[in-house]
Design an enzyme around this catalytic site. Structure first.
Site, PDB file in Angstrom:
ATOM      1  N   PRO A   7       0.824  -1.226   0.000  1.00 23.47           N
ATOM      2  CA  PRO A   7       0.000   0.000   0.000  1.00 23.47           C
ATOM      3  C   PRO A   7       0.854   1.271   0.000  1.00 23.47           C
ATOM      4  CG  PRO A   7      -0.788  -1.548   1.661  1.00 23.47           C
ATOM      5  CD  PRO A   7       0.494  -2.110   1.140  1.00 23.47           C
TER       6      PRO A   7
ATOM      7  N   LEU B 133       4.483   2.655   4.850  1.00 20.30           N
ATOM      8  CA  LEU B 133       5.444   1.597   4.527  1.00 20.30           C
ATOM      9  C   LEU B 133       6.623   2.117   3.702  1.00 20.30           C
ATOM     10  CD1 LEU B 133       2.925  -1.296   3.782  1.00 20.30           C
ATOM     11  CD2 LEU B 133       3.945  -0.629   5.959  1.00 20.30           C
TER      12      LEU B 133
ATOM     13  N   SER C 236       6.705   3.982   0.861  1.00 19.50           N
ATOM     14  CA  SER C 236       6.667   3.863  -0.607  1.00 19.50           C
ATOM     15  C   SER C 236       7.431   4.985  -1.296  1.00 19.50           C
ATOM     16  CB  SER C 236       5.231   3.800  -1.120  1.00 19.50           C
ATOM     17  OG  SER C 236       4.488   4.910  -0.657  1.00 19.50           O
ATOM     18  N   SER C 237       7.350   6.213  -0.771  1.00 24.89           N
ATOM     19  CA  SER C 237       8.011   7.315  -1.489  1.00 24.89           C
ATOM     20  C   SER C 237       9.531   7.133  -1.446  1.00 24.89           C
ATOM     21  CB  SER C 237       7.601   8.675  -0.928  1.00 24.89           C
ATOM     22  OG  SER C 237       8.073   8.832   0.384  1.00 24.89           O
ATOM     23  N   ALA C 238      10.070   6.657  -0.318  1.00 22.42           N
ATOM     24  CA  ALA C 238      11.518   6.436  -0.232  1.00 22.42           C
ATOM     25  C   ALA C 238      11.944   5.288  -1.155  1.00 22.42           C
ATOM     26  CB  ALA C 238      11.916   6.126   1.209  1.00 22.42           C
TER      27      ALA C 238
ATOM     28  N   ASP D  88      13.440   6.631   6.661  1.00 18.59           N
ATOM     29  CA  ASP D  88      12.903   5.766   5.605  1.00 18.59           C
ATOM     30  C   ASP D  88      13.995   5.377   4.604  1.00 18.59           C
ATOM     31  OD1 ASP D  88      10.546   6.279   6.883  1.00 18.59           O
ATOM     32  OD2 ASP D  88       9.433   6.920   5.102  1.00 18.59           O
TER      33      ASP D  88
HETATM   34  O1  PMV Z   1       4.556   7.269   7.061  1.00 16.61           O
HETATM   35  P1  PMV Z   1       5.917   7.272   6.519  1.00 16.61           P
HETATM   36  O2  PMV Z   1       6.322   6.001   5.869  1.00 16.61           O
HETATM   37  O3  PMV Z   1       6.173   8.449   5.621  1.00 16.61           O
HETATM   38  O4  PMV Z   1       6.919   7.391   7.787  1.00 16.61           O
HETATM   39  C1  PMV Z   1       7.210   8.625   8.345  1.00 16.61           C
HETATM   40  C2  PMV Z   1       7.996   8.513   9.625  1.00 16.61           C
HETATM   41  C3  PMV Z   1       7.951   9.818  10.435  1.00 16.61           C
HETATM   42  O5  PMV Z   1       8.714   9.583  11.621  1.00 16.61           O
HETATM   43  C4  PMV Z   1       6.534  10.170  10.844  1.00 16.61           C
HETATM   44  C5  PMV Z   1       8.535  11.005   9.674  1.00 16.61           C
HETATM   45  C6  PMV Z   1      10.047  10.976   9.497  1.00 16.61           C
HETATM   46  O6  PMV Z   1      10.527  11.679   8.600  1.00 16.61           O
HETATM   47  O7  PMV Z   1      10.742  10.305  10.275  1.00 16.61           O
END
Ligand code: PMV
Length: 313
Positions: free
Chosen positions: A92, A97, A99-101, A144
């Site tokens: 998803p 999870l 996905s963008s990274a 990420d």
């Molecule tokens: O929801 P995601 O996969 O974008 O994870 C973000 C994690 C955070 O701690 C909320 C933001 C960050 O840059 O660390």
């Protein structure tokens, strides 16, 4: 025709999300669920994105879309000919999870390999991919990208923005369950910054607690103490609830998971929707996933992943 195929893992944050943005340590791991990127030299640029529910998006002319902008910028800065680029996300998206990274890293790796005939090193991928992360998230902690570039299980320090410890074991199952609700990480990170302004030193105490949880969690995971980890996940979820990033659907799914035999469960990533993770014995993971799927919450089992990125030419 020149072409490259790249595979990037997704990630889950087990302890310390949000608090890592404010300098705590956090524990995260790469998972065996992937983004595949296929790039081939072509007569004109074309970009398609296929999501895990098999929806296909044509991003070619979506110049305002962050992913397209990133691809056009990389093609131009690497002086590449036009390419046909296909992104296939196996988990998803906009759901915690990473996905963008994974997409950012996969695209950087694929285009770089196409250009230079060799895979880039970690720092080169980081430099390129960080551009998209910043465009989408504003001020990411870097956890990420570091997680998917390192692979395995990492303890990440938000203060120094570095991986401080790392190990690998692939025998711990996590059930990922999708609430179905999509959210924007940057917005949630902003709401937490607002909370910090309002509650001042109390927020500092929460950051310090999250830091201790992440450190202890790293030791327990290395030891394979699932019961201890489950308890820590619940404490961490309490902190996430306290800063306003949980919601009633997330809480409902967490209690459901505990009823079905999980040691612990919590939201993962930015929260506000997205996915929850449940930690359980291998023997009950399938039952938990099946039950959530029956209830209409797509679920699947993942394990830590430390494999390569398979950049083929
Ligand atoms: O929801 P995601 O996969 O974008 O994870 C973000 C994690 C955070 O701690 C909320 C933001 C960050 O840059 O660390």
């Amino acid at each position: 025709m020149d072409e490259v195929l790249v595979r990037e893992p997704g990630k889950i944050i087990v302890f310390g999300e949000h608090f890592v943005v404010h300098g705590s340590r956090a524990l995260s791991l790469a998972i065996n669920s992937f983004v595949n990127i296929h790039v081939a030299v072509d007569d004109a640029i074309s970009i398609t994105l296929m999501t895990n529910d098999k929806k296909i998006f044509d991003l070619t002319d979506q110049r305002e879309n962050s992913i397209s902008k990133y691809i056009y910028t990389l093609i131009s800065s690497l002086s590449l000919p036009p390419v046909n680029l296909k992104i296939e996300v196996g988990f998803p998206i906009s759901a915690g999870l990473g996905s963008s990274a994974s997409i950012a890293s996969g695209i950087a790796r694929a285009l770089y390999t196409l250009k230079f005939n060799r895979a880039p090193d970690k720092d080169e991928v980081y430099r390129m991919a960080d551009r998209l992360e910043r465009d989408i998230h504003g001020n990411p902690s870097g956890i990420d990208l570091n997680t998917i570039l390192e692979g395995g299980i990492i303890l990440y320090d938000g203060a120094s923005r570095k991986v401080v410890e790392k190990f690998y074991r692939d025998d711990i199952p996590f059930v990922i369950t999708d609430t179905g609700d999509r959210r924007i990480t940057g917005r949630l990170v902003g709401s937490v910054a607002d909370m910090k302004r309002r509650v001042g030193e109390i927020f500092g105490l929460l950051v310090r607690t999250a830091d201790s949880i992440s450190q202890l969690g790293f030791k327990l995971l290395r030891r394979g103490d699932l019961e201890g980890l489950g308890r820590l996940m619940m404490i961490n979820q309490g902190l996430l609830y306290a800063i306003g990033v949980s919601n009633s659907k997330i809480d409902y799914l967490i209690y459901k998971s505990l009823d079905m035999g999980a040691y612990g469960a919590k939201l993962t990533g930015a929260g506000g929707g997205g996915c929850i993770i449940s930690l359980c014995d291998e023997g009950v993971a399938g039952d938990i996933a099946d039950e959530f799927n029956k209830m209409g919450y797509p679920s699947f089992i993942v394990h830590p992943y430390s494999g390569g990125h398979i950049a083929d030419r």
